[in-house]
Motif scaffolding. Structure first.
Motif, PDB file in Angstrom:
ATOM      1  N   ASN A 138       0.806  -1.225   0.000  1.00  0.00           N
ATOM      2  CA  ASN A 138       0.000   0.000   0.000  1.00  0.00           C
ATOM      3  C   ASN A 138       0.837   1.272   0.000  1.00  0.00           C
ATOM      4  N   VAL A 139       2.013   1.223  -0.644  1.00  0.00           N
ATOM      5  CA  VAL A 139       2.886   2.392  -0.719  1.00  0.00           C
ATOM      6  C   VAL A 139       2.848   2.943  -2.144  1.00  0.00           C
ATOM      7  N   TYR A 140       2.466   4.227  -2.265  1.00  0.00           N
ATOM      8  CA  TYR A 140       2.271   4.825  -3.586  1.00  0.00           C
ATOM      9  C   TYR A 140       3.006   6.171  -3.698  1.00  0.00           C
ATOM     10  N   LYS A 150      -2.205   7.589  -9.108  1.00  0.00           N
ATOM     11  CA  LYS A 150      -1.109   7.277  -8.201  1.00  0.00           C
ATOM     12  C   LYS A 150      -0.330   6.084  -8.760  1.00  0.00           C
ATOM     13  N   VAL A 151       0.956   6.034  -8.435  1.00  0.00           N
ATOM     14  CA  VAL A 151       1.865   5.025  -8.986  1.00  0.00           C
ATOM     15  C   VAL A 151       2.460   4.229  -7.831  1.00  0.00           C
ATOM     16  N   LYS A 152       2.414   2.923  -7.914  1.00  0.00           N
ATOM     17  CA  LYS A 152       2.965   2.099  -6.834  1.00  0.00           C
ATOM     18  C   LYS A 152       4.483   2.283  -6.729  1.00  0.00           C
ATOM     19  N   ASP A 247       6.447  24.151  -9.757  1.00  0.00           N
ATOM     20  CA  ASP A 247       5.156  24.083  -9.075  1.00  0.00           C
ATOM     21  C   ASP A 247       5.225  22.921  -8.099  1.00  0.00           C
ATOM     22  N   PRO A 248       5.200  23.167  -6.793  1.00  0.00           N
ATOM     23  CA  PRO A 248       5.374  22.068  -5.830  1.00  0.00           C
ATOM     24  C   PRO A 248       4.287  21.000  -5.936  1.00  0.00           C
ATOM     25  N   ARG A 249       3.138  21.343  -6.545  1.00  0.00           N
ATOM     26  CA  ARG A 249       2.077  20.348  -6.690  1.00  0.00           C
ATOM     27  C   ARG A 249       2.435  19.270  -7.706  1.00  0.00           C
ATOM     28  N   GLU A 250       3.526  19.515  -8.457  1.00  0.00           N
ATOM     29  CA  GLU A 250       3.979  18.527  -9.434  1.00  0.00           C
ATOM     30  C   GLU A 250       4.877  17.468  -8.792  1.00  0.00           C
ATOM     31  N   ILE A 251       5.218  17.659  -7.524  1.00  0.00           N
ATOM     32  CA  ILE A 251       6.112  16.729  -6.839  1.00  0.00           C
ATOM     33  C   ILE A 251       5.287  15.615  -6.205  1.00  0.00           C
ATOM     34  N   PRO A 252       5.513  14.372  -6.588  1.00  0.00           N
ATOM     35  CA  PRO A 252       4.753  13.277  -5.962  1.00  0.00           C
ATOM     36  C   PRO A 252       5.251  13.005  -4.550  1.00  0.00           C
ATOM     37  N   SER A 253       4.397  12.423  -3.735  1.00  0.00           N
ATOM     38  CA  SER A 253       4.742  12.115  -2.358  1.00  0.00           C
ATOM     39  C   SER A 253       4.440  10.660  -2.052  1.00  0.00           C
ATOM     40  N   CYS A 254       5.352  10.001  -1.323  1.00  0.00           N
ATOM     41  CA  CYS A 254       5.035   8.697  -0.732  1.00  0.00           C
ATOM     42  C   CYS A 254       5.010   8.831   0.787  1.00  0.00           C
ATOM     43  N   ASN A 273      -1.809  13.684   2.998  1.00  0.00           N
ATOM     44  CA  ASN A 273      -1.872  12.669   1.947  1.00  0.00           C
ATOM     45  C   ASN A 273      -2.769  11.526   2.426  1.00  0.00           C
ATOM     46  N   PRO A 274      -3.974  11.397   1.881  1.00  0.00           N
ATOM     47  CA  PRO A 274      -4.887  10.336   2.344  1.00  0.00           C
ATOM     48  C   PRO A 274      -4.433   8.943   1.926  1.00  0.00           C
ATOM     49  N   ASP A 275      -3.461   8.885   0.982  1.00  0.00           N
ATOM     50  CA  ASP A 275      -2.954   7.589   0.528  1.00  0.00           C
ATOM     51  C   ASP A 275      -1.750   7.104   1.338  1.00  0.00           C
TER      52      ASP A 275
END
Length: 611
Positions: A138-140, A150-152, A247-254, A273-275
């Motif tokens: 469950n890590v994305y 979202k990408v695993k 644009d910081p919104r372009e940075i993905p987060s895990c 991050n709800p994920d």
């Protein structure tokens, strides 16, 4: 919150209290007088604070909502993970977006999987070791824009980062040297990584090591973005990904938060991050605050003012602020922790780049360095800058390190008589003009660099300057911007002596390999040595590389004992003070899960708003 705590990039959080003393002259006090004043002042303040060390890994479930208000002292250089290796502010800013493979549980004294589970396989006959990690399902990599898929997180991300970012010398990663290790036969082996399947990967060690998780634990970026940047622009392309203009919104987060806003010199805003993979007993992702707002404040006085106005959630008071903070605790609670594991230190530049400078000849004599240790009046520093709330740091390893030995302590403590003997033995002499000269009749004078924004370092330097002056040595204070100090330590090497702190204390003797081993990029007095410059550094390297491969405590201890003794004898760095620390937290937060001690720091990961 441990990730949130990283947003506070503070080298040292205690300043001096000059209001107790004359600005022109420091009072001379006996050790008995110092101890009496220290004990009375410390106990009075500590009685008004709360002690709440971490005693359990069990946490009550909370509720989502509210804003956690934090602060940092300056702007980040980038939002890039590779750049963050050499810029503490950048590292703190992107910490809520990243995750490590594993974590060390200090209470249970063992490693635990974080975003990955692990298995260690040892082949004693072949003297080989493998660590197999399996990433949780469950890590994305998620985006704040929920319309983007979202990408695993997969093994490909880790393998790419280890081989193509850390493992590419052109990228300049501080982890590059850690991929290699000397072998028993005198050759050098490489710790390699292998993709096993989409979720699993293995680190292959060329021989057995005592702490394989410590060696392999890492955070990393998303391959699908960093590989594209490297394919198109090489190492420079990697470093240019996610600049502060992005644009910081372009940075993905895990991690637990997304970075959604950056206004230079003003603030950063994060959204939950709800994920995020870590859940509580009710299935809610940690952490509980719906939003983080990190103000860029510039100095600690502003930080303190904002906290007193209720605009920041927490504050680490300086000694000059401590009485005011403790006595004003109506809407907040002040917690205390015993002396920290770590301490700042004084070091001397021995880089051959400066071989034509007089200070190079002085600093490369161990007797001179030992004499400087003997002129370091720690008791005076404790009383006059730490309000008595500290203790001298005489050991090399902290007490929490299993190889700490209370009998292995620094010999070169405060003594002008001992300092004189050491200086005379190294060819120095004090003339009738009151100044100290070397064998070539050059007056002994050098700079002492420290972080300009850290008032406590300025005060410590004044005491050092005063003590050295008594022996005819002129020490010139050199307050310097922190980023410039980083550049001088790692690039230009244009400094003479320095007071600095390098992060938390070492729970493991192999932590800080890039500092203590001679080829380390932060072996600050003479970094990146192709071969050890001195016999003692060669012996340290030998001991380090041998001991880190010994699992048996009894067999490893004599090597780590000798390792500590060499550093305490040679004095390339001289530790200063272990300060008692304090942490104030606004009462609007439910503190059921809160703890504060010198091992874990402030555990705010599981706080939620009371209302």
């Amino acid at each position: 919150m441990k990730a949130l705590r990283n947003l506070k990039i503070i080298l040292s959080f205690l300043f001096s209290l000059f209001t107790l003393f004359s600005c022109q002259k420091y009072p001379e006090m006996s050790l008995e007088e110092i101890e009496a004043v220290r004990a009375s002042g410390a106990s009075e303040l500590i009685e008004k604070t709360v002690k709440k060390p971490k005693i359990s890994n069990e946490y009550a479930s909370g509720r989502v909502g509210g804003t956690w208000n934090d602060s940092i002292m300056g702007d980040p250089k980038s939002f890039n993970m590779l750049v963050a290796e050499k810029d503490g502010t950048t590292a703190g800013v992107i910490a809520p977006l990243t995750q490590y493979l594993a974590d060390y549980d200090i209470l249970e004294r063992k490693w635990k999987g974080k975003i990955a589970d692990f298995e260690i396989k040892i082949d004693e006959e072949a003297n080989k070791l493998d660590v197999i990690y399996t990433i949780k399902d469950n890590v994305y990599w998620s985006f704040y824009d929920s319309s983007r898929p979202k990408v695993k997180v997969t093994s490909d991300d880790v393998v790419f980062w280890y081989d193509e970012i850390q493992g590419d010398e052109e990228c300049g990663s501080s982890s590059y040297n850690s991929h290699f290790m000397p072998l028993d036969d005198g050759t050098e082996g490489k710790i390699t990584i292998e993709r096993l399947d989409e979720k699993s990967f293995a680190f292959h060690f060329p021989q057995i090591v005592a702490e394989p998780i410590l060696h392999t634990n890492m955070d990393f970026g998303p391959k699908f973005l960093y590989k594209k940047a490297k394919d198109e622009g090489g190492a420079e392309g990697v470093k240019k990904l996610f600049t502060v203009a992005s644009d910081p919104r372009e940075i993905p987060s895990c991690g637990p938060y997304f970075l959604v806003e950056y206004t230079p010199s003003q603030r950063l805003v994060y959204k939950r991050n709800p994920d995020f993979w870590e859940k509580d007993s009710n299935g809610e992702s940690h952490y509980y605050p719906a939003e983080l707002v990190t103000q860029i404040v510039g100095d600690q006085n502003t930080d303190y003012l904002l906290f007193r106005q209720g605009k920041l959630e927490s504050f680490s008071p300086a000694p000059e602020q401590l009485e005011d903070v403790v006595n004003g605790a109506a809407d907040y609670t002040v917690f205390n922790a015993d002396g920290s594991m770590n301490a700042s230190f004084w070091s001397f530049n021995q880089n051959p780049k400066n071989k034509d400078e007089p200070f190079y000849e002085w600093f490369t004599k161990k007797e001179f360095r030992q004499a400087m240790s003997c002129l370091l009046n720690r008791e005076r520093i404790i009383q006059q800058t730490y309000r008595g709330l500290g203790s001298p740091k005489y050991s090399f390893f902290p007490e929490a390190n299993k190889y700490y030995d209370e009998n292995i302590l620094l010999e070169y403590r405060y003594s002008h008589a001992h300092a004189k003997k050491l200086l005379e033995s190294a060819g120095f002499s004090k003339k009738s003009d009151g100044f100290l000269y070397d064998e070539k009749d050059r007056r002994v004078e050098f700079d002492l660099t420290f972080t300009a924004t850290q008032a406590i370092f300025s005060d410590i330097v004044q005491i050092i300057t005063d003590e050295c002056k008594k022996e005819g040595i002129t020490v010139t204070a050199r307050p310097t911007d922190f980023q410039k100090i980083v550049d001088e330590l790692m690039t230009s090497y244009d400094w003479q002596s320095i007071i600095i702190a390098l992060g938390g204390g070492s729970l493991f003797p192999t932590q800080g390999s890039n500092v203590w081993v001679s080829n380390g990029n932060l072996h600050l007095w003479n970094p990146l040595q192709k071969t050890p410059a001195t016999e003692w550094e060669a012996r340290v390297d030998e001991l380090y590389h041998s001991a880190k491969c010994i699992v048996d405590y009894e067999k490893a201890k004599p090597l780590w004992d000798e390792y500590q003794k060499i550093y305490l004898e040679e004095c390339p760095i001289v530790y200063l003070i272990r300060s008692r620390s304090f942490y104030a937290l606004q009462n609007r937060w439910d503190m059921t899960n809160f703890s504060y001690d010198n091992l874990n720091g402030a555990e705010t990961s599981y706080l939620w708003l009371k209302n």
